[in-house]
Design a protein around this motif. Structure first.
Motif, PDB file in Angstrom:
ATOM      1  N   GLY A 202       0.813  -1.211   0.000  1.00 25.25           N
ATOM      2  CA  GLY A 202       0.000   0.000   0.000  1.00 25.25           C
ATOM      3  C   GLY A 202       0.841   1.253   0.000  1.00 25.25           C
ATOM      4  N   ARG A 203       0.138   2.394   0.029  1.00 27.23           N
ATOM      5  CA  ARG A 203       0.780   3.720   0.000  1.00 27.23           C
ATOM      6  C   ARG A 203       0.163   4.610   1.077  1.00 27.23           C
ATOM      7  NH1 ARG A 203       2.687   5.636  -5.187  1.00 27.23           N
ATOM      8  NH2 ARG A 203       1.434   7.515  -4.886  1.00 27.23           N
ATOM      9  N   LEU A 204       1.013   5.353   1.746  1.00 28.89           N
ATOM     10  CA  LEU A 204       0.569   6.349   2.719  1.00 28.89           C
ATOM     11  C   LEU A 204       1.052   7.713   2.241  1.00 28.89           C
ATOM     12  CD1 LEU A 204      -0.574   7.357   5.429  1.00 28.89           C
ATOM     13  CD2 LEU A 204       1.622   6.727   6.481  1.00 28.89           C
ATOM     14  N   THR A 205       0.106   8.605   1.962  1.00 31.00           N
ATOM     15  CA  THR A 205       0.431   9.948   1.491  1.00 31.00           C
ATOM     16  C   THR A 205       0.253  10.932   2.638  1.00 31.00           C
ATOM     17  OG1 THR A 205      -0.337   9.367  -0.742  1.00 31.00           O
ATOM     18  CG2 THR A 205      -0.093  11.716  -0.234  1.00 31.00           C
ATOM     19  N   VAL A 206       1.281  11.724   2.886  1.00 28.92           N
ATOM     20  CA  VAL A 206       1.277  12.656   4.015  1.00 28.92           C
ATOM     21  C   VAL A 206       1.616  14.056   3.509  1.00 28.92           C
ATOM     22  CG1 VAL A 206       2.265  13.200   6.271  1.00 28.92           C
ATOM     23  CG2 VAL A 206       2.053  10.807   5.559  1.00 28.92           C
ATOM     24  N   THR A 207       0.845  15.033   3.961  1.00 31.17           N
ATOM     25  CA  THR A 207       1.119  16.436   3.655  1.00 31.17           C
ATOM     26  C   THR A 207       1.453  17.158   4.952  1.00 31.17           C
ATOM     27  OG1 THR A 207      -0.341  16.450   1.729  1.00 31.17           O
ATOM     28  CG2 THR A 207       0.196  18.588   2.701  1.00 31.17           C
ATOM     29  N   ILE A 208       2.575  17.908   4.957  1.00 29.49           N
ATOM     30  CA  ILE A 208       3.003  18.648   6.143  1.00 29.49           C
ATOM     31  C   ILE A 208       3.294  20.091   5.757  1.00 29.49           C
ATOM     32  CG2 ILE A 208       3.977  16.568   7.221  1.00 29.49           C
ATOM     33  CD1 ILE A 208       6.756  17.579   6.454  1.00 29.49           C
ATOM     34  N   GLU A 209       3.378  20.946   6.771  1.00 31.31           N
ATOM     35  CA  GLU A 209       3.702  22.347   6.534  1.00 31.31           C
ATOM     36  C   GLU A 209       4.562  22.858   7.680  1.00 31.31           C
ATOM     37  OE1 GLU A 209      -0.032  24.400   6.475  1.00 31.31           O
ATOM     38  OE2 GLU A 209      -0.318  24.226   8.660  1.00 31.31           O
ATOM     39  N   THR A 210       5.291  23.927   7.423  1.00 24.72           N
ATOM     40  CA  THR A 210       6.074  24.528   8.500  1.00 24.72           C
ATOM     41  C   THR A 210       5.120  25.126   9.533  1.00 24.72           C
ATOM     42  OG1 THR A 210       6.275  26.462   7.034  1.00 24.72           O
ATOM     43  CG2 THR A 210       8.189  25.034   7.236  1.00 24.72           C
ATOM     44  N   ALA A 211       5.481  24.922  10.796  1.00 24.99           N
ATOM     45  CA  ALA A 211       4.635  25.377  11.904  1.00 24.99           C
ATOM     46  C   ALA A 211       5.110  26.724  12.454  1.00 24.99           C
ATOM     47  CB  ALA A 211       4.667  24.323  13.013  1.00 24.99           C
TER      48      ALA A 211
END
Length: 272
Positions: free
Chosen positions: A225-234
């Motif tokens: 499977g695939r896990l897609t993660v989106t992050i941003e600077t805090a």
């Protein structure tokens, strides 16, 4: 004298009968030998190909030549090839065919089996104008189906690798897993300079926990499977936008599965 003559007649009759019996036996054996001689030199001959096949159970089905059948006669023959013992997961693609004099037919097998070791023999039957023949191959194919090893990789889908300080940035990366064991767990850590905006997995269950400022990802799965993660600077505790100073930053520490760990994704901050 009469008894002597009668005795001689009986002996002669018995010998004639015995010779006739041996002749019939000879013909029966000869007919049997019509097929059962050295495999490649027989009237209907064969040769085992790919006698050692090694495949992985998670890979696409293996397909290839597993046997060659020869017609060494001067007449055509109708051939039927089958497994000596049926094994679910092995299919002979061209099990029945006509073979002209001097021709060779490659027998194609399609193999899709669970992990294990298998030994495969074949029965070859032939029908031709002057009779029939049937034989069991004296060679066999060893098929070793291995459990595929787990694989893990990480790919940055979007986002800059060189950014300005004090500027909000967003990145999306995907963790890909192949051939995991039952209920395997992928672990990753997102450093405190980032917030997780969203995540989505094609299979399994994802849990996010926070330890200090870091976000810990725990992804449990039993299939690829695939896990897609989106992050941003805090924002830092002082309310300032990360990154507050230039340098090298890890978007994550490196996803890990069964002792296999990916490299971290690295970005660089330069003065704004």
């Amino acid at each position: 004298m009469k008894f002597l003559v009668f005795g001689l007649i009986l002996i002669a009759f018995f010998m004639a009968f015995q010779l006739n019996s041996d002749f019939n036996t000879y013909h029966a054996e000869r007919s049997n030998q019509h097929a059962i001689v050295e495999p490649e030199d027989a009237y209907i001959g064969y040769k085992c190909e790919n006698v050692h096949i090694r495949i992985q159970c998670e890979s696409p089905a293996w397909e290839g030549t597993i046997l060659e059948v020869y017609n060494n006669m001067n007449e055509s023959a109708h051939i039927h090839v089958s497994l000596a013992q049926q094994i679910v997961g092995i299919e002979i693609k061209n099990s029945e065919f006509d073979l002209a004099p001097g021709d060779v037919e490659e027998i194609i097998a399609r193999i899709s089996l669970p992990a294990g070791v298998y030994y495969v023999e074949f029965t070859i039957s032939a029908e031709f104008e002057n009779g029939t023949a049937k034989m069991l191959t004296i060679c066999s194919s060893e098929i070793v189906v291995e459990t595929a090893k787990p694989k893990i990789s990480k790919t940055l889908l979007s986002g800059k690798t060189v950014v300005k300080t004090h500027t909000k940035e967003t990145w999306t990366f995907v963790i890909s897993v192949e051939n995991p064991k039952e209920n395997s767990t992928v672990k990753d850590v997102i450093p405190g300079e980032f917030n997780i905006v969203s995540y989505s997995a094609t299979t399994g269950n994802v849990i996010i926990t926070t330890t200090g400022k870091s976000k810990h990802i725990s992804w449990t799965l039993s299939e690829s499977g695939r896990l897609t993660v989106t992050i941003e600077t805090a924002l830092n505790p002082a309310g300032k936008q990360e990154f507050t100073s230039p340098g090298k930053y890890y978007l994550n520490e490196g996803a890990e599965l069964d002792g296999i760990k990916t490299s971290p994704i690295i970005v660089y901050a330069v003065c704004n």
